[in-house]
Write a protein that holds these residues in place. Structure first.
Motif, short mmCIF file in Angstrom:
data_model
loop_
_atom_site.label_atom_id
_atom_site.label_comp_id
_atom_site.label_asym_id
_atom_site.label_seq_id
_atom_site.Cartn_x
_atom_site.Cartn_y
_atom_site.Cartn_z
N VAL A 1 10.47 7.50 -16.73
CA VAL A 1 10.10 6.88 -15.45
C VAL A 1 9.40 7.86 -14.52
N VAL A 2 9.94 9.08 -14.43
CA VAL A 2 9.43 10.05 -13.45
C VAL A 2 8.30 10.90 -14.04
N ASP A 3 8.52 11.42 -15.27
CA ASP A 3 7.54 12.35 -15.85
C ASP A 3 6.52 11.66 -16.76
N GLY A 4 6.76 10.40 -17.10
CA GLY A 4 5.81 9.68 -17.94
C GLY A 4 5.85 10.10 -19.40
N ASP A 5 7.02 10.61 -19.85
CA ASP A 5 7.16 10.99 -21.27
C ASP A 5 7.40 9.73 -22.10
N ILE A 6 6.31 9.19 -22.65
CA ILE A 6 6.44 7.93 -23.39
C ILE A 6 6.81 8.14 -24.86
N LYS A 7 6.86 9.42 -25.28
CA LYS A 7 7.20 9.71 -26.67
C LYS A 7 8.72 9.86 -26.84
N ASN A 8 9.28 10.77 -26.07
CA ASN A 8 10.72 11.03 -26.21
C ASN A 8 11.56 10.50 -25.05
N GLY A 9 10.90 9.86 -24.08
CA GLY A 9 11.64 9.27 -22.97
C GLY A 9 12.18 7.91 -23.36
N SER A 10 13.11 7.40 -22.54
CA SER A 10 13.69 6.08 -22.82
C SER A 10 12.93 5.02 -22.02
N LEU A 11 12.16 4.20 -22.76
CA LEU A 11 11.28 3.20 -22.12
C LEU A 11 12.01 1.87 -22.02
N MET A 12 13.08 1.83 -21.20
CA MET A 12 13.85 0.59 -21.08
C MET A 12 12.97 -0.51 -20.50
N ALA A 13 12.82 -1.60 -21.26
CA ALA A 13 11.98 -2.72 -20.84
C ALA A 13 12.38 -3.94 -21.66
N GLY A 14 12.08 -5.12 -21.13
CA GLY A 14 12.51 -6.36 -21.78
C GLY A 14 11.57 -6.83 -22.87
N GLN A 15 12.05 -7.82 -23.64
CA GLN A 15 11.25 -8.40 -24.73
C GLN A 15 9.97 -9.06 -24.22
N ILE A 16 9.97 -9.40 -22.92
CA ILE A 16 8.83 -10.11 -22.34
C ILE A 16 7.69 -9.15 -22.00
N SER A 17 7.87 -7.85 -22.28
CA SER A 17 6.83 -6.85 -22.00
C SER A 17 5.46 -7.27 -22.53
N GLY A 18 5.44 -7.89 -23.72
CA GLY A 18 4.20 -8.29 -24.36
C GLY A 18 3.37 -9.27 -23.56
N LEU A 19 4.02 -9.93 -22.59
CA LEU A 19 3.35 -10.95 -21.76
C LEU A 19 2.66 -10.32 -20.55
N ILE A 20 3.05 -9.09 -20.23
CA ILE A 20 2.58 -8.47 -18.97
C ILE A 20 1.28 -7.71 -19.23
N LYS A 21 0.23 -8.15 -18.55
CA LYS A 21 -1.11 -7.64 -18.89
C LYS A 21 -1.77 -6.89 -17.74
N LYS A 22 -1.20 -7.00 -16.53
CA LYS A 22 -1.91 -6.48 -15.36
C LYS A 22 -0.92 -6.04 -14.29
N GLU A 23 -1.31 -4.96 -13.58
CA GLU A 23 -0.48 -4.49 -12.47
C GLU A 23 -0.89 -5.25 -11.21
N LEU A 24 0.05 -5.97 -10.61
CA LEU A 24 -0.23 -6.74 -9.39
C LEU A 24 0.68 -6.28 -8.27
N THR A 25 0.46 -6.80 -7.06
CA THR A 25 1.39 -6.47 -5.97
C THR A 25 2.64 -7.34 -6.12
N CYS A 26 3.73 -6.92 -5.47
CA CYS A 26 4.98 -7.70 -5.55
C CYS A 26 4.77 -9.09 -4.98
N SER A 27 3.96 -9.18 -3.94
CA SER A 27 3.70 -10.47 -3.32
C SER A 27 2.94 -11.40 -4.29
N GLU A 28 1.96 -10.85 -4.99
CA GLU A 28 1.22 -11.66 -5.98
C GLU A 28 2.13 -12.11 -7.12
N ILE A 29 3.04 -11.22 -7.54
CA ILE A 29 3.97 -11.55 -8.63
C ILE A 29 4.90 -12.70 -8.20
N ILE A 30 5.44 -12.59 -7.00
CA ILE A 30 6.37 -13.63 -6.51
C ILE A 30 5.65 -14.96 -6.36
#
Ligand code: TUI
Length: 311
Positions: free
Chosen positions: A266-295
């Motif tokens: 989360v902090v250092d961006g180590d995607i190889k040996n870090g723990s990337l806790m995320a849900g099964q629905i990750s595959g659906l998420i395609k774009k970074e939006l604002t919280c207001s747009e998401i809601i």
């Protein structure tokens, strides 16, 4: 327009809660979600009470609206965090990864709303009996520490058993998931991974990009035989966990490679040996939006879907 038991109980505009994700859900994210009309939640995770206190105070400066604190009941700092939450009179407390026990009564006396995460109907019934204001039913599609049941099975069974409002969590990242949860009888939804990939979230860009590029089958569950299964995106760390599982390694071997791994992702961006806790629905998420747009997309979208279905 969206008023229901959950918006009334939590004094929010939209029946959506942002999941309490350890290291991810800080005052900035919680404040942004609350300002956008949902319930933002700070996650205590394994952090000490001083960190929690400073984030709660920071959130109070970012938003005048209600927000919550997620207390992870397996944390070594659980008792000091529970005490500080009582003193600070955080408006809403969500408990996860265990029972709130005697704290539930203490918080209720302070007029704090208490919402335990429940992995089963029996646990939800117990929480209702002890005075919980609502329950979150989190299916094992969710990221991080998970229970045994799926959202689809858990939510309607709990809805049929308890009289308090039920919030669905696990596998919900868009209007269709939210509409489905409402149809199962939920009065609100809790969304984690989708808010991790929001503009206001401070998680490292590498982590966000990993979610954006991941496919439906890219999350795996590690540590089933440790009794604490965790869902995360497959990488070198999860492969190492798998090897340990195959040889039936003791808990301390899991701990030694897992220690600090979530922070590293989360902090250092180590995607190889870090723990990337995320849900099964990750595959659906395609774009970074604002919280207001998401809601807006999730809640207004879900209501429109339900309305068009009725026509
Ligand atoms: O708590 C979560 N998810 C989490 S916490 C977390 S922090 C962490 N960091 C490193 C390693 C492990 C975890 C990451 N993800 N979700 C809520 C949740 N609660 N899911 C399941 C439960 C749960 C399980 C058992 C709630 C209550 C419970 O009680 C059992 C009992 O009978 O007391």
């Amino acid at each position: 327009m969206h008023r229901n038991q959950i918006t009334e109980l939590l004094k929010i505009e939209y029946p959506i809660l942002q999941g309490g994700m350890a290291w991810v859900s800080d005052a900035d994210l919680a404040g942004a979600v609350s300002n956008a009309g949902g319930l933002g939640i700070i996650a205590a995770g394994n952090a000490p009470a001083e960190w929690v206190k400073s984030e709660v105070e920071k959130a109070k400066k970012i938003t005048e609206k209600p927000f919550g604190l997620n207390i992870m009941m397996m944390s070594p700092f659980k008792d000091e965090v529970c005490k500080i939450a009582t003193e600070l009179e955080v408006p809403v407390i969500i408990t996860g990864a265990g029972s709130p026990g005697n704290y539930l009564e203490i918080w209720k006396k302070r007029n704090i709303k208490v919402i335990p995460v429940c992995p089963s109907t029996s646990f939800a019934l117990r929480m209702e009996r002890y005075g919980a204001d609502a329950v979150i039913c989190e299916g094992n599609e969710a990221g991080g520490h998970i229970g045994q049941l799926t959202t689809m099975s858990l939510v309607p069974q709990v809805v049929d058993e308890v009289n308090i409002p039920v919030i669905a969590a696990g596998g919900i990242a868009d209007k269709r998931g939210a509409a489905a949860a409402f149809m199962l009888g939920a009065s609100g939804v809790q969304v984690g991974t989708r808010f991790l990939v929001s503009k206001e979230c401070n998680a490292h860009q590498n982590f966000k990009n990993k979610i954006i590029s991941s496919k439906d089958i890219h999350t795996v569950v590690s540590g089933i035989n440790t009794g604490h299964p965790v869902r995360s995106i497959k990488n070198s760390l999860t492969n190492k966990f798998k090897k340990l599982e195959r040889k039936g390694a003791p808990m301390d071997e899991f701990d030694s490679i897992g220690r600090g791994a979530l922070r590293n992702a989360v902090v250092d961006g180590d995607i190889k040996n870090g723990s990337l806790m995320a849900g099964q629905i990750s595959g659906l998420i395609k774009k970074e939006l604002t919280c207001s747009e998401i809601i807006d997309e999730i809640i207004n979208g879900a209501y429109s879907l339900i309305e068009s279905f009725n026509k």
